[in-house]
Design a protein around this motif. Structure first.
Motif, PDB file in Angstrom:
ATOM      1  N   GLN A  86      40.792  41.258  25.531  1.00  0.00           N
ATOM      2  CA  GLN A  86      40.479  40.726  26.987  1.00  0.00           C
ATOM      3  C   GLN A  86      41.079  41.326  28.051  1.00  0.00           C
ATOM      4  OE1 GLN A  86      41.330  36.323  26.256  1.00  0.00           O
ATOM      5  NE2 GLN A  86      40.059  36.633  24.553  1.00  0.00           N
ATOM      6  N   GLU A  87      40.749  41.248  28.997  1.00  0.00           N
ATOM      7  CA  GLU A  87      41.097  41.840  30.390  1.00  0.00           C
ATOM      8  C   GLU A  87      42.648  41.806  30.596  1.00  0.00           C
ATOM      9  OE1 GLU A  87      40.579  42.478  35.201  1.00  0.00           O
ATOM     10  OE2 GLU A  87      39.684  40.847  34.126  1.00  0.00           O
TER      11      GLU A  87
ATOM     12  N   ASN B 115      44.322  43.875  27.796  1.00  0.00           N
ATOM     13  CA  ASN B 115      44.069  45.158  28.184  1.00  0.00           C
ATOM     14  C   ASN B 115      44.789  46.037  29.001  1.00  0.00           C
ATOM     15  OD1 ASN B 115      41.959  47.496  27.508  1.00  0.00           O
ATOM     16  ND2 ASN B 115      41.111  47.071  29.552  1.00  0.00           N
ATOM     17  N   LYS B 116      45.153  45.325  30.117  1.00  0.00           N
ATOM     18  CA  LYS B 116      46.059  45.748  31.017  1.00  0.00           C
ATOM     19  C   LYS B 116      47.663  46.323  30.486  1.00  0.00           C
ATOM     20  CE  LYS B 116      43.652  43.799  34.936  1.00  0.00           C
ATOM     21  NZ  LYS B 116      43.844  42.782  36.106  1.00  0.00           N
TER      22      LYS B 116
END
Length: 285
Positions: free
Chosen positions: A221-222, A225-226
């Motif tokens: 998920q975002e 991911n970061k």
């Protein structure tokens, strides 16, 4: 170097200042959130969770003392344990002792990094023999370690960083990983763990790592991911996130090379069996 023990002392004033800034934690917010979560759990007739303050704080810190969010995390954990019951039901340290002690796959540094975060190293290459240790075995060790990490106030507040080392990875390793295993690991990290994962660092990835990443990418998920970083063999890039003063020479750091591992850490798990049994008893009624 630190000792092989959990740091269970109450948070220092410095640590509480971080908790206030990052997690909204003050004595007043904490007391109100504990009380609210306690009431929510008492009203949740399908859940079986202890309601003592120390236990509830494990779920309130990562959710920034929003009781409804903490309850959602608790439900996610219960759901995860139900889904993976065959892997996790009543899992005790003795069940993973062989993998943790005999195979140098997972290690925890005795020191923290410059931000007070715990550092875990997972060797997914040359020290991993997939014939002897499956991806499920590795996950069971990770899950056992997380039950111990949540006991440390400094880890609850500062979080953890994970270094995945793929040095020496070959096709036998790639073939031992599955989409199901990738989904289980990432569901755990993103939805069903109270630990604040502040960074996942991939190092020494060979060309075939792209095949591994194909398994994992659909489940990332975002937010996570970061926090994922791919450094290859450029350890100077890793040092931008985890300063070299806090890393052993194995990872280009200025600390001595690692000469310890699961064998030295395992007795710590045996010291906290009461808590692990308490954790194992949680879930849906």
């Amino acid at each position: 170097m630190g000792k092989f023990e959990l740091e269970m002392a109450p948070p220092s004033a410095e640590l509480l200042a971080v908790a206030k800034e990052e997690l909204r934690e003050t004595p007043e917010v904490r007391a109100a959130a504990v009380e609210e979560l306690r009431k929510l759990l008492e009203a949740a007739t399908d859940l079986n969770y202890p309601t003592d303050e120390e236990f509830l704080i494990i779920f309130l810190r990562p959710t920034k003392f929003y009781a409804e969010s903490a309850l959602k995390l608790i439900r996610n954990i219960a759901e995860f344990n139900k889904t993976y019951k065959e892997t996790l039901f009543n899992l005790m340290p003795a069940d993973v002792k062989n993998v943790f002690v005999e195979h140098n796959i997972i290690n925890i540094l005795t020191n923290r990094d410059q931000k007070g975060r715990r550092i875990m190293v997972v060797n997914m290459g040359e020290t991993w023999d997939p014939k002897a240790v499956s991806e499920e075995h590795i996950f069971r060790v990770l899950y056992t370690i997380h039950k111990l990490a949540v006991l440390e106030p400094a880890t609850q507040i500062n979080g953890v960083v994970v270094i995945y080392d793929f040095k020496g990875m070959g096709m036998k390793h790639v073939k031992s990983m599955s989409p199901g295993g990738a989904k289980r690991l990432l569901t755990f990290i993103q939805e069903a763990s109270p630990l604040r994962v502040k960074g996942i660092h991939f190092i020494n990835q060979p060309m075939i790592f792209s095949m591994v990443w194909t398994l994992f990418k659909p489940f990332v998920q975002e937010k996570l991911n970061k926090r994922m970083y791919f450094h290859g063999d450029k350890l100077s890039k890793l040092h931008e996130h985890v300063h070299k003063e806090y890393l052993p020479s194995n990872y280009g750091g200025s600390l001595p090379a690692l000469d310890y591992g699961g064998k030295e850490w395992y007795p710590v798990a045996e010291q906290h069996l009461d808590f692990i049994q308490k954790w194992n008893a949680c879930g849906f009624k």
